[in-house]
Design a protein around this motif. Structure first.
Motif, PDB file in Angstrom:
ATOM      1  N   LEU A 154       0.822  -1.214   0.000  1.00  0.00           N
ATOM      2  CA  LEU A 154       0.000   0.000   0.000  1.00  0.00           C
ATOM      3  C   LEU A 154       0.856   1.264   0.000  1.00  0.00           C
ATOM      4  CD1 LEU A 154      -2.835  -0.953   2.519  1.00  0.00           C
ATOM      5  CD2 LEU A 154      -2.909  -1.012   0.017  1.00  0.00           C
TER       6      LEU A 154
ATOM      7  N   HIS B  72      -4.398   5.288  -4.731  1.00  0.00           N
ATOM      8  CA  HIS B  72      -3.506   6.146  -3.943  1.00  0.00           C
ATOM      9  C   HIS B  72      -2.599   5.251  -3.098  1.00  0.00           C
ATOM     10  CE1 HIS B  72      -6.809   5.229  -1.208  1.00  0.00           C
ATOM     11  NE2 HIS B  72      -5.956   5.393  -0.233  1.00  0.00           N
TER      12      HIS B  72
ATOM     13  N   LEU C 257      -0.041   4.994   0.381  1.00  0.00           N
ATOM     14  CA  LEU C 257       0.142   5.575   1.713  1.00  0.00           C
ATOM     15  C   LEU C 257       1.604   5.964   1.868  1.00  0.00           C
ATOM     16  CD1 LEU C 257      -2.088   3.015   3.599  1.00  0.00           C
ATOM     17  CD2 LEU C 257      -2.694   5.340   2.901  1.00  0.00           C
TER      18      LEU C 257
ATOM     19  N   ASP D 254       0.755   6.475   8.408  1.00  0.00           N
ATOM     20  CA  ASP D 254      -0.447   6.657   7.585  1.00  0.00           C
ATOM     21  C   ASP D 254      -1.170   5.325   7.393  1.00  0.00           C
ATOM     22  OD1 ASP D 254       0.097   9.366   7.281  1.00  0.00           O
ATOM     23  OD2 ASP D 254       0.977   9.120   5.278  1.00  0.00           O
ATOM     24  N   CYS D 255      -0.415   4.262   7.214  1.00  0.00           N
ATOM     25  CA  CYS D 255      -1.009   2.943   7.029  1.00  0.00           C
ATOM     26  C   CYS D 255      -1.756   2.506   8.290  1.00  0.00           C
ATOM     27  CB  CYS D 255       0.067   1.928   6.635  1.00  0.00           C
ATOM     28  SG  CYS D 255      -0.613   0.351   6.071  1.00  0.00           S
TER      29      CYS D 255
ATOM     30  N   ARG E  32      -3.096   4.461  10.526  1.00  0.00           N
ATOM     31  CA  ARG E  32      -4.307   5.290  10.593  1.00  0.00           C
ATOM     32  C   ARG E  32      -5.369   4.773   9.621  1.00  0.00           C
ATOM     33  NH1 ARG E  32      -1.375  11.034  10.318  1.00  0.00           N
ATOM     34  NH2 ARG E  32      -0.764  11.202  12.484  1.00  0.00           N
ATOM     35  N   HIS E  33      -4.929   4.401   8.441  1.00  0.00           N
ATOM     36  CA  HIS E  33      -5.828   3.877   7.407  1.00  0.00           C
ATOM     37  C   HIS E  33      -6.541   2.625   7.925  1.00  0.00           C
ATOM     38  CE1 HIS E  33      -6.998   3.511   3.164  1.00  0.00           C
ATOM     39  NE2 HIS E  33      -6.817   2.214   3.313  1.00  0.00           N
TER      40      HIS E  33
ATOM     41  N   ARG F  15      -8.962   3.460  10.897  1.00  0.00           N
ATOM     42  CA  ARG F  15     -10.189   4.148  10.471  1.00  0.00           C
ATOM     43  C   ARG F  15     -11.143   3.187   9.775  1.00  0.00           C
ATOM     44  NH1 ARG F  15     -10.225  10.139   8.131  1.00  0.00           N
ATOM     45  NH2 ARG F  15     -12.450  10.490   8.231  1.00  0.00           N
ATOM     46  N   HIS F  16     -10.612   2.298   8.954  1.00  0.00           N
ATOM     47  CA  HIS F  16     -11.469   1.292   8.305  1.00  0.00           C
ATOM     48  C   HIS F  16     -12.065   0.337   9.343  1.00  0.00           C
ATOM     49  CE1 HIS F  16     -11.502   1.896   3.969  1.00  0.00           C
ATOM     50  NE2 HIS F  16     -10.246   2.306   4.057  1.00  0.00           N
TER      51      HIS F  16
ATOM     52  N   ASP G  54     -15.624   3.892   1.971  1.00  0.00           N
ATOM     53  CA  ASP G  54     -14.384   4.619   2.224  1.00  0.00           C
ATOM     54  C   ASP G  54     -14.608   5.667   3.313  1.00  0.00           C
ATOM     55  OD1 ASP G  54     -12.076   6.162   2.193  1.00  0.00           O
ATOM     56  OD2 ASP G  54     -11.933   6.178   0.010  1.00  0.00           O
TER      57      ASP G  54
ATOM     58  N   PHE H 122     -12.725   7.882   4.274  1.00  0.00           N
ATOM     59  CA  PHE H 122     -12.062   9.134   3.913  1.00  0.00           C
ATOM     60  C   PHE H 122     -12.869   9.897   2.855  1.00  0.00           C
ATOM     61  CE2 PHE H 122      -8.969   6.031   5.293  1.00  0.00           C
ATOM     62  CZ  PHE H 122      -8.329   6.718   6.306  1.00  0.00           C
TER      63      PHE H 122
END
Length: 167
Positions: free
Chosen positions: A26, A36, A38, A43-44, A46-47, A50-51, A82, A84
């Motif tokens: 990713l 996109h 990361l 950031d990964c 957080r990704h 959040r998911h 998503d 985001f």
């Protein structure tokens, strides 16, 4: 339902401990050129977090995809909204390590995701998106019975739709 098993894959909720393995692809700008990437491991994380909050809220989020034979993390995907950019609704998406491309894993994940969307979520239809230049992803969707439903300029992607029928 914590896990889904297909012929070759184990699909399970993603853990923060998966972030380093996921970041391996990713975070790879070339591998993620049709979507996109990361920028950092942070950031990964957080990704993923959040998911996973989305999973608790709406009952779905991308799964960690493991090769059952080797027990290694090879992908990320499934039915999700998503967090985001939630205005597009539920969709099926998938991202795999380049070393696994061409093995049919995206097709296998997509089929399992279609069953999940129909049988567990009770959806009458599901969508997916693919960039025009991503011929491999478009083939996966078409093979899974998705129909081309137009171009979405805001996303620079084709929208695909699959009717699921009754559960």
């Amino acid at each position: 339902m914590d896990e889904i098993r297909t012929e070759r894959l184990l699909l399970r909720p993603t853990r923060l401990s998966d972030a380093a393995g996921l970041f391996g692809f990713l975070g790879d700008a070339e591998a993620m050129r049709h979507t996109h990437h990361l920028a950092t491991l942070r950031d990964c994380r957080r990704h993923v977090a959040r998911h996973e909050r989305q999973r608790r809220r709406i009952g779905c989020a991308p799964w960690a995809v493991l090769d059952k034979a080797q027990g290694r993390l090879v992908g990320y995907g499934g039915v999700f909204e998503d967090p985001f950019d939630p205005d597009w609704g539920l969709e099926i998406g998938y991202w795999f390590a380049p070393s696994t491309w061409g093995r049919g894993y995206a097709t296998e994940l997509t089929e399992a995701s279609l069953h999940f969307a129909r049988d567990r979520l009770g959806l009458p239809e599901i969508q997916a998106f693919a960039r025009p230049e991503n011929a491999a992803s478009r083939r996966v969707l078409e093979k899974a019975g998705f129909e081309h439903a137009g171009f979405v300029p805001e996303l620079e992607r084709y929208r695909y739709l699959r009717h699921l029928g009754a559960a």
